[in-house]
Design a protein around this motif. Structure first.
Motif, PDB file in Angstrom:
ATOM      1  N   GLY A 157      33.262  30.132  37.703  1.00 22.94           N
ATOM      2  CA  GLY A 157      34.450  30.812  37.207  1.00 22.94           C
ATOM      3  C   GLY A 157      34.216  31.574  35.929  1.00 22.94           C
ATOM      4  N   TYR A 158      33.714  32.808  36.052  1.00 20.33           N
ATOM      5  CA  TYR A 158      33.344  33.584  34.868  1.00 20.33           C
ATOM      6  C   TYR A 158      34.223  34.814  34.657  1.00 20.33           C
ATOM      7  CZ  TYR A 158      29.230  30.695  35.607  1.00 20.33           C
ATOM      8  OH  TYR A 158      28.403  29.629  35.805  1.00 20.33           O
ATOM      9  N   ILE A 159      34.506  35.547  35.715  1.00 13.41           N
ATOM     10  CA  ILE A 159      35.207  36.817  35.571  1.00 13.41           C
ATOM     11  C   ILE A 159      36.654  36.633  35.117  1.00 13.41           C
ATOM     12  CG2 ILE A 159      36.103  38.793  36.864  1.00 13.41           C
ATOM     13  CD1 ILE A 159      33.544  38.861  38.434  1.00 13.41           C
ATOM     14  N   GLY A 160      37.330  35.603  35.638  1.00 19.42           N
ATOM     15  CA  GLY A 160      38.750  35.420  35.385  1.00 19.42           C
ATOM     16  C   GLY A 160      39.141  35.371  33.923  1.00 19.42           C
ATOM     17  N   LYS A 161      38.299  34.802  33.083  1.00 18.64           N
ATOM     18  CA  LYS A 161      38.644  34.661  31.664  1.00 18.64           C
ATOM     19  C   LYS A 161      38.717  36.003  30.948  1.00 18.64           C
ATOM     20  CE  LYS A 161      35.512  33.194  28.761  1.00 18.64           C
ATOM     21  NZ  LYS A 161      34.479  32.351  28.118  1.00 18.64           N
ATOM     22  N   TYR A 162      38.104  37.049  31.528  1.00 20.02           N
ATOM     23  CA  TYR A 162      38.072  38.366  30.891  1.00 20.02           C
ATOM     24  C   TYR A 162      39.124  39.328  31.455  1.00 20.02           C
ATOM     25  CZ  TYR A 162      33.561  36.630  29.253  1.00 20.02           C
ATOM     26  OH  TYR A 162      32.567  35.873  28.686  1.00 20.02           O
ATOM     27  N   LEU A 163      39.888  38.890  32.461  1.00 18.92           N
ATOM     28  CA  LEU A 163      40.847  39.781  33.100  1.00 18.92           C
ATOM     29  C   LEU A 163      42.188  39.789  32.366  1.00 18.92           C
ATOM     30  CD1 LEU A 163      40.141  38.993  36.861  1.00 18.92           C
ATOM     31  CD2 LEU A 163      39.247  40.885  35.480  1.00 18.92           C
ATOM     32  N   ASP A 164      42.929  40.868  32.577  1.00 21.38           N
ATOM     33  CA  ASP A 164      44.197  41.099  31.894  1.00 21.38           C
ATOM     34  C   ASP A 164      45.314  41.152  32.935  1.00 21.38           C
ATOM     35  OD1 ASP A 164      46.415  42.338  30.578  1.00 21.38           O
ATOM     36  OD2 ASP A 164      45.051  43.174  29.084  1.00 21.38           O
ATOM     37  N   LYS A 165      46.441  40.491  32.672  1.00 25.58           N
ATOM     38  CA  LYS A 165      47.549  40.482  33.619  1.00 25.58           C
ATOM     39  C   LYS A 165      48.186  41.854  33.781  1.00 25.58           C
ATOM     40  CE  LYS A 165      50.962  38.946  30.179  1.00 25.58           C
ATOM     41  NZ  LYS A 165      51.920  37.862  29.825  1.00 25.58           N
ATOM     42  N   GLU A 166      47.866  42.769  32.864  1.00 28.39           N
ATOM     43  CA  GLU A 166      48.364  44.133  33.008  1.00 28.39           C
ATOM     44  C   GLU A 166      47.591  44.916  34.068  1.00 28.39           C
ATOM     45  OE1 GLU A 166      51.061  45.137  31.411  1.00 28.39           O
ATOM     46  OE2 GLU A 166      51.155  43.155  30.462  1.00 28.39           O
ATOM     47  N   VAL A 167      46.413  44.376  34.466  1.00 27.84           N
ATOM     48  CA  VAL A 167      45.562  45.037  35.462  1.00 27.84           C
ATOM     49  C   VAL A 167      45.530  44.267  36.782  1.00 27.84           C
ATOM     50  CG1 VAL A 167      43.219  45.856  35.954  1.00 27.84           C
ATOM     51  CG2 VAL A 167      44.131  46.034  33.635  1.00 27.84           C
ATOM     52  N   ILE A 168      45.489  42.933  36.704  1.00 26.18           N
ATOM     53  CA  ILE A 168      45.358  42.081  37.885  1.00 26.18           C
ATOM     54  C   ILE A 168      46.582  41.182  38.015  1.00 26.18           C
ATOM     55  CG2 ILE A 168      43.944  40.351  39.052  1.00 26.18           C
ATOM     56  CD1 ILE A 168      42.504  42.995  38.674  1.00 26.18           C
ATOM     57  N   GLY A 169      47.136  41.109  39.250  1.00 26.45           N
ATOM     58  CA  GLY A 169      48.269  40.228  39.492  1.00 26.45           C
ATOM     59  C   GLY A 169      47.853  38.793  39.755  1.00 26.45           C
ATOM     60  N   THR A 170      47.004  38.599  40.767  1.00 23.43           N
ATOM     61  CA  THR A 170      46.501  37.274  41.138  1.00 23.43           C
ATOM     62  C   THR A 170      45.015  37.379  41.444  1.00 23.43           C
ATOM     63  OG1 THR A 170      48.631  36.618  42.098  1.00 23.43           O
ATOM     64  CG2 THR A 170      46.699  35.352  42.770  1.00 23.43           C
ATOM     65  N   LEU A 171      44.259  36.376  41.006  1.00 18.49           N
ATOM     66  CA  LEU A 171      42.817  36.325  41.273  1.00 18.49           C
ATOM     67  C   LEU A 171      42.524  35.198  42.249  1.00 18.49           C
ATOM     68  CD1 LEU A 171      39.909  37.308  40.563  1.00 18.49           C
ATOM     69  CD2 LEU A 171      39.871  35.509  38.815  1.00 18.49           C
ATOM     70  N   VAL A 172      41.761  35.516  43.297  1.00 19.35           N
ATOM     71  CA  VAL A 172      41.312  34.505  44.258  1.00 19.35           C
ATOM     72  C   VAL A 172      39.832  34.260  44.004  1.00 19.35           C
ATOM     73  CG1 VAL A 172      41.106  33.863  46.679  1.00 19.35           C
ATOM     74  CG2 VAL A 172      42.980  35.350  45.946  1.00 19.35           C
ATOM     75  N   GLN A 173      39.494  33.048  43.563  1.00 17.75           N
ATOM     76  CA  GLN A 173      38.105  32.697  43.291  1.00 17.75           C
ATOM     77  C   GLN A 173      37.486  32.071  44.544  1.00 17.75           C
ATOM     78  OE1 GLN A 173      37.626  31.603  38.701  1.00 17.75           O
ATOM     79  NE2 GLN A 173      38.938  30.135  39.741  1.00 17.75           N
ATOM     80  N   CYS A 174      36.361  32.623  45.006  1.00 15.88           N
ATOM     81  CA  CYS A 174      35.710  32.152  46.233  1.00 15.88           C
ATOM     82  C   CYS A 174      34.264  31.762  45.957  1.00 15.88           C
ATOM     83  CB  CYS A 174      35.716  33.241  47.301  1.00 15.88           C
ATOM     84  SG  CYS A 174      37.345  33.834  47.740  1.00 15.88           S
ATOM     85  N   ASP A 175      33.844  30.645  46.482  1.00 13.63           N
ATOM     86  CA  ASP A 175      32.438  30.248  46.406  1.00 13.63           C
ATOM     87  C   ASP A 175      32.171  29.218  47.489  1.00 13.63           C
ATOM     88  OD1 ASP A 175      30.209  30.746  44.074  1.00 13.63           O
ATOM     89  OD2 ASP A 175      29.852  28.870  45.128  1.00 13.63           O
ATOM     90  N   HIS A 176      30.918  29.157  47.959  1.00 14.90           N
ATOM     91  CA  HIS A 176      30.587  28.174  48.988  1.00 14.90           C
ATOM     92  C   HIS A 176      30.095  26.863  48.378  1.00 14.90           C
ATOM     93  CE1 HIS A 176      26.005  29.091  49.488  1.00 14.90           C
ATOM     94  NE2 HIS A 176      26.402  29.310  48.276  1.00 14.90           N
ATOM     95  N   SER A 177      29.987  26.780  47.063  1.00 11.10           N
ATOM     96  CA  SER A 177      29.628  25.551  46.372  1.00 11.10           C
ATOM     97  C   SER A 177      30.898  24.838  45.913  1.00 11.10           C
ATOM     98  CB  SER A 177      28.734  25.845  45.163  1.00 11.10           C
ATOM     99  OG  SER A 177      28.627  24.710  44.316  1.00 11.10           O
TER     100      SER A 177
END
Length: 309
Positions: A64-84
């Motif tokens: 979980g790395y990208i989510g901490k840098y995102l802004d709610k003014e640009v992204i509504g909801t983030l879906v984090q996917c991984d096979h681990s």
């Protein structure tokens, strides 16, 4: 190579075990520095797009790395996917501090589990260099992930001459000690390959960048330890698991002699291929039709000559 034809270079079950093991380590955050740096760069590229994306997917999110840098003014909801599963557990915990609401889904990058046209923006950071069917993943993303209305794919992966210092040192040491060498570092895609595959998958307005991130380590052994902590140890089918101590010591000496810094440390080069690509849409700028020009190159040349005189 046809888009439906995949290679089988990597042992995906071994890679999954490596990532799970790395995520279970007590000090896992000590090894996140590269992923944090690249995730920050990827998120920053989304800010350059002057629009709002209701749903974004982080494919191969790791811990979980990208989510901490995102802004709610640009992204509504983030879906984090991984096979681990172990990595995803950490990603879920980290999501509690994100500005953007996030949910987590267990998913293999080679088998993307989303319906058609359901996602506006796709991220992928330092995960796809372990995918066997990269053409298939790119094709799935454009067909099943990215929405018709001008959706984007922003990603990064290790490529080219990543860890060339380590690769050369190990090969020279094994040739010296054993009379031959086995692959010790994973093969990486070339920047031209990535660009061609994105184009063949149907993306347009593709921009690709190549950056070298150089990290200095006290010796080769600290580098190997960090690669293990990152879950980035070799997982190619052609790898061999036995490397004798005398060969390791010889490789460390070669590494320092050939590439060492004045202060005794050794550099490791991580070559990062990053891109932003778009699903074709009528709203995008289109090239003019062939033969539609109203001014000839000859006229332009004559105009420049007059200005020069």
């Amino acid at each position: 190579m046809p888009l439906n034809q995949s290679m089988n270079v990597f042992d995906r079950s071994t890679k999954l075990a490596q990532r799970d093991r790395a995520a279970k380590a007590i000090n896992f955050s000590d090894y996140d520095y590269l992923r944090e740096e690249v995730a920050d760069r990827i998120a920053d590229r989304s800010f350059d797009i002057k629009r709002f994306f209701p749903v974004a997917v982080d494919l191969g999110c790791g811990r979980g790395y990208i989510g901490k840098y995102l802004d709610k003014e640009v992204i509504g909801t983030l879906v984090q996917c991984d096979h681990s599963k172990e990595s995803l557990k950490i990603a879920q915990m980290r999501a509690a501090s994100f500005e953007v609401p996030a949910i987590s889904v267990i998913a293999d990058e080679e088998f993307i589990p989303f319906p058609d046209h359901s996602v506006d923006l796709l991220f992928s950071s330092l995960s796809l260099h372990w995918v066997n069917d990269l053409p298939g993943t790119f094709a799935q993303a454009i067909k099943y992930i990215i929405i018709d209305n001008d959706g984007a794919f922003i990603g990064a992966m290790f490529g080219g001459d990543t860890l060339y210092e380590l690769r050369c040192s190990l090969q020279l040491a094994e040739i010296e000690r054993k009379g031959g060498f086995a692959p010790r570092v994973s093969p990486f895609a070339d920047v031209r390959d990535v660009g061609n595959l994105l184009t063949r998958a149907g993306y347009t307005l593709t921009t690709i960048d190549l950056d070298d991130i150089i990290v200095n380590y006290p010796s080769m052994f600290e580098l190997l330890d960090d690669l293990k902590g990152m879950g980035e140890s070799n997982a190619a089918w052609s790898r061999t698991n036995i490397l004798h101590r005398d060969t390791m010591m010889a490789a460390a000496s070669i590494y320092k002699a050939m590439y060492g810094n004045d202060d005794g440390s050794v550099p490791a080069t991580f070559r990062v291929i990053s891109w932003i690509a778009w699903k074709p849409d009528k709203s995008q700028t289109q090239p003019a039709e062939r033969g539609s020009a109203t001014i000839s190159m000859k006229d332009l040349s004559a105009s420049d000559s007059r200005k020069g005189s």
